[in-house]
Design an enzyme around this catalytic site. Structure first.
Site, PDB file in Angstrom:
ATOM      1  N   GLU A  55       0.735   6.818  -6.659  1.00 35.89           N
ATOM      2  CA  GLU A  55      -0.279   7.898  -6.750  1.00 35.89           C
ATOM      3  C   GLU A  55       0.444   9.141  -6.745  1.00 35.89           C
ATOM      4  O   GLU A  55      -0.024  10.041  -7.558  1.00 35.89           O
ATOM      5  CB  GLU A  55      -1.076   7.450  -5.405  1.00 35.89           C
ATOM      6  CG  GLU A  55      -1.997   8.470  -5.460  1.00 35.89           C
ATOM      7  CD  GLU A  55      -2.756   8.328  -3.899  1.00 35.89           C
ATOM      8  OE1 GLU A  55      -3.402   6.955  -3.804  1.00 35.89           O
ATOM      9  OE2 GLU A  55      -2.992   9.287  -3.190  1.00 35.89           O
ATOM     10  N   LYS A  61       0.752  -1.257  -0.076  1.00 32.80           N
ATOM     11  CA  LYS A  61       0.003  -0.089   0.006  1.00 32.80           C
ATOM     12  C   LYS A  61       0.920   1.104   0.010  1.00 32.80           C
ATOM     13  O   LYS A  61       0.473   2.388  -0.762  1.00 32.80           O
ATOM     14  CB  LYS A  61      -1.014   0.137   1.103  1.00 32.80           C
ATOM     15  CG  LYS A  61      -1.697   1.336   1.543  1.00 32.80           C
ATOM     16  CD  LYS A  61      -2.723   1.510   0.350  1.00 32.80           C
ATOM     17  CE  LYS A  61      -3.635   2.780   0.505  1.00 32.80           C
ATOM     18  NZ  LYS A  61      -3.185   3.729   1.304  1.00 32.80           N
TER      19      LYS A  61
END
Lengths: 338, 338, 338, 338
Positions: free
Chosen positions: C193, C186
């Site tokens: 991102e 993550k």
């Protein structure tokens, strides 16, 4: 004054020589007896074991460790076990300053002062003197002032500054703050060094490419054409350019002096393959920047270029080629001979 | 020998002064008569118009233009129209080397030699001498050798090199190649300068943040916490650190000398707001790197940081905030007072 | 099956709603009783204290914590103290994966399984489902499979893969490895991102500047001129461009969908000031890259741009201006109104 | 309606096929007769020469050129010489938008409209439709609307927007402004593409290195040690992670879809050597950013990484090694087998 030096590699041995020349008494120890003997023949007092080393130090004992970072911690513990309250241990290696902060707190319980000294100057320090960035308790640092003064370049033209901070800086040594601050300042110093080196290297690489317009170039869909070849027809004398910049230009520096020397010997640098190591400080600098939220695009680019030179982008590059093939049917060109 | 100087701003006027001191005859012209008169009172020969300026030059006429890049081209054309075959025009400003290449070709048809000289040294050149990077035809460059030798620092300890390229480099001037190569080398010089400056600035910014662990910090979902505050409790004396690095360290340089001076005057740099201009060479350097496919992550990061300081990332930053709100409902924190 | 959820903020509450809708029994707890009551009214079983919460869980008790990273560790300890061997604790927050690795080892001594789940999906997860990156012991992860399957998007067209790794990935959840690996994956996800967001933002910023040739520009030595204004006369419709790219282009993505939505509402993004927070994962990603020697120039540039937007380059920028004044006498231009 | 297509490579041929399927009449020409014949057998009208090609076009003649950028200009001139006022030429290739702006002005004197169309979609466009970014005069662009509508994806669920800009964007084509704006927007699109691709590639490279703690590592002064090996013991399934991110995560995208496919076929990407080409648009994007002063650290890092992969940092890297040897006596480690 007397000082003990443990770890007689290139740096440690040369520092002993500079201290001896400055009139100090040096007790020296290394696991390699030959290194000890060599310095004994130059006037140092040799020790045959760590116990012997500490025993030969007058009180308060001052032991300077010049060891690889990886084994500094354990050796500090061993030396400390042989010492008493009031003694001083100095770490002059390339330790991570976190370790210094932790170690100082640990030794404080024993009453031992722990000093960290970031040392710049490399193989040139013996003659030029070493730039010393010092962290530690005030009294202990002041006690060692004669040692620092001898190791540092000294003898500069400037008048001493009146402020405490600037009292010794112009002589080439500085008490930066509590233990850890010496290596912190040295760490950032090396981070800057990476950035400066990369700035020169990238610029010189552009100069090298200034004759691109004279070269033939693949003509295919995978090669971006040179848009205006008429502007890239210069054969630049790399050695001469690096030399001229040393004289009166804004970018003159000691690193440029060394670069000019290297390019005079071989402007093609054929002795090198282009794999550039990094030794830790650049990484730590970046971590400190990340922790404190300081933008460091230049320093990080310099570090990552070293990772690149070490071949560490390979998988990422393959992935880019795989994506290009997937969306556009682009086939990879083979790597050039280099 | 005799030289004409047109454009008597800070740079041009100081170069005339250095040439006069070196025993040369200087014919000077500027659209501002006061600038002419000032130098006449110091021994120069004044001209009242461009025609007068060229008329006063002995053959072959040598006219050195020291003008802003934006108006150099048109003035070269005007001077050239008053000249004859065999005369020489020197552009000592900060022109784009593409323009030099084009202009040289244009003037070659008239038999006029066009020389471009990249000049580094700034406000210090008058006393220290200027570092000169010269492009142009061999004969014309050799003709002007006495002028270059006077403008350059000269007087250095090194013995002259035997190779042609290194013959004058140690004196601070270098014939880099055909017209355009002087400004090309100067352009890359400035690109490197941007990178070095940024390396120091980023490093010093980390030093400034070394006391982050002593400060209180917002505790909210939009603020990344400082992970190990115990390692960020140093109050670094910025002036003293920049001073100590000047003595024996790997990163000593003239830029560091200037930095140390500035920080001694005010370690907080309160006189500055942080908007950093860029003047063209950094941009051109990057374009040359792009044209020739040379990776320049450090030099480009330095340039982009200047764009950032000029406020040019605003729309991009707003867009990032808009995305964060869109996917995560994150509300922007207000900008800090700064 | 039954699951306990502790921490009923936006994320936690929505996950409970999705689980209830999926037919699971949810025991819920929060220090704010109103948050508990709201979900009780939607079918959850409320708890009034941590003791009550754990007591209401059937064996083996499965407690999912959805708390800010800063207080996750202490709450895990409190819950664990109320549990027995064979029970399972799940950390679904944004913890640093180092903490997961350490905590898992600590709880293993008690016989408690510790699972970390990186959760992506933001405010959209309730409807779209959450992308789950899971780390933990095989058996415990398998036990919770019905919970993961409900939280994840599921219902995709692809046939299930035969390999173990790909068995559930196409449904939107993946067992990545031992505890810590979920948050590791993550973390890297968020690093990517940052990079993607910055790529869009920088590109859109160039589009915004495509009309630079229509604007008047300061003419002074501190402003680099626009070289070819005729090529910068486009007034780009930002909303329309971001929309068209969603359809058939190589850069279509969910982030672009959100960007297009935001620009349709206000292409000037007037609601935002341009201060972009960063929440930890981007920093950790970079530290992992540094530790392992992986070059990440794009991901780091994206992070540093956020630091820039937070005003953290100020001192560095001042220093650049100070240097420019020192060597060239350049005066700073005032910051523009923006 | 009728359209002429010249240049029947992969892109041009597939566009003809999509147009034929959409019911349009296509006159096709290529210097390779086999390419013409192939499309004639699928329903196109073949031309045997450029003259024949233009002669077969009804008035106003609409000729779409799908040629390599390097030969587009000369072919536009040849076609234009055969055309009359009121005719339309469309450049659908990857031209530099500067050339479009110049060419449009040149053709305007002849009364010929010049339209530039940036086309994204690659090998997938035949089935998915092409994303079209269009620049040119209003009337001519409107005339070609049926062609654009067929080439674009169309058929999306959204209701048409009321604003002119958004009228067609949701169908996958957009009139961006005057000639040149189509390729300008496409250029920036590709710049963003480079950044996104690099973001994924760098992130996946970190995942690949997540097992560094399981590997043995050289222990020498030229190798930075892995500080906390216990946190780097994950063997990540690259294919599964890229797959799970496609479902519900913030970074889902079409590029990720392709990446997941590629990694399912071979997570080691053994078919690739890691030399990543760049085709021009990334370079032009950066030049536009430099001209307009827009900071683009991420997009430039992505481009420079490609230059790196092409081996273009070699001289810079050698120079860094030379400096390290000069100041510190550091010897280079040999390049690893890769």
């Amino acid at each position: 004054m007397q000082i003990g030096m443990m770890g007689l590699g290139r740096m440690g041995a040369n520092m002993v020589r500079r201290l001896l020349k400055g009139g100090h008494e040096c007790v020296v120890y290394d696991i390699n007896p030959a290194s000890v003997n060599a310095l004994v023949s130059e006037g140092a007092i040799g020790a045959t074991s760590m116990e012997d080393f500490v025993a030969k130090l007058q009180k308060p004992a001052c032991a300077w460790l010049m060891l690889p970072a990886a084994i500094t911690g354990e050796n500090v513990d061993k030396v400390a076990a042989l010492m008493a309250a009031g003694d001083i241990i100095i770490d002059g290696g390339n330790s991570y300053y976190h370790d210094d902060v932790d170690k100082a707190e640990q030794l404080r319980a024993q009453g031992i002062d722990y000093i960290d000294v970031g040392t710049s100057g490399g193989v040139w320090g013996l003659d030029r003197g070493y730039c010393l960035m010092i962290g530690g308790p005030n009294e202990a640092v002041r006690h060692l002032d004669p040692i620092f003064a001898t190791l540092a370049p000294g003898n500069t033209e400037e008048a001493p500054a009146t402020s405490e901070g600037l009292r010794t800086a112009h002589l080439g040594y500085l008490h930066c703050g509590p233990t850890g601050s010496g290596h912190f300042v040295k760490m950032v110093h090396n981070g800057i060094e990476y950035g400066m080196m990369a700035a020169y290297a990238e610029g010189m690489n552009i100069l090298k490419a200034a004759n691109a317009g004279n070269k033939t170039r693949d003509i295919d869909a995978e090669t971006s054409p040179l848009p205006t070849p008429q502007y890239y027809k210069f054969d630049i004398d790399m050695a001469a350019v690096s030399e001229v910049w040393r004289h009166g230009s804004v970018i003159s520096s000691w690193l440029l002096d060394l670069t000019a020397d290297a390019l005079k010997q071989d402007p093609e640098l054929a002795a090198y393959g282009g794999r550039v190591s990094d030794s830790g400080e650049g990484r730590w600098t970046l971590k400190a920047a990340i922790d404190t939220g300081v933008p460091t695009p230049v320093l990080s680019s310099a570090l990552f270029q070293r990772f690149n030179s070490q071949g560490e982008s390979l998988y990422a590059d393959k992935l880019l080629s795989a994506m290009r093939f997937a969306f556009g049917g682009h086939h990879e060109k083979p790597k050039s001979g280099a």
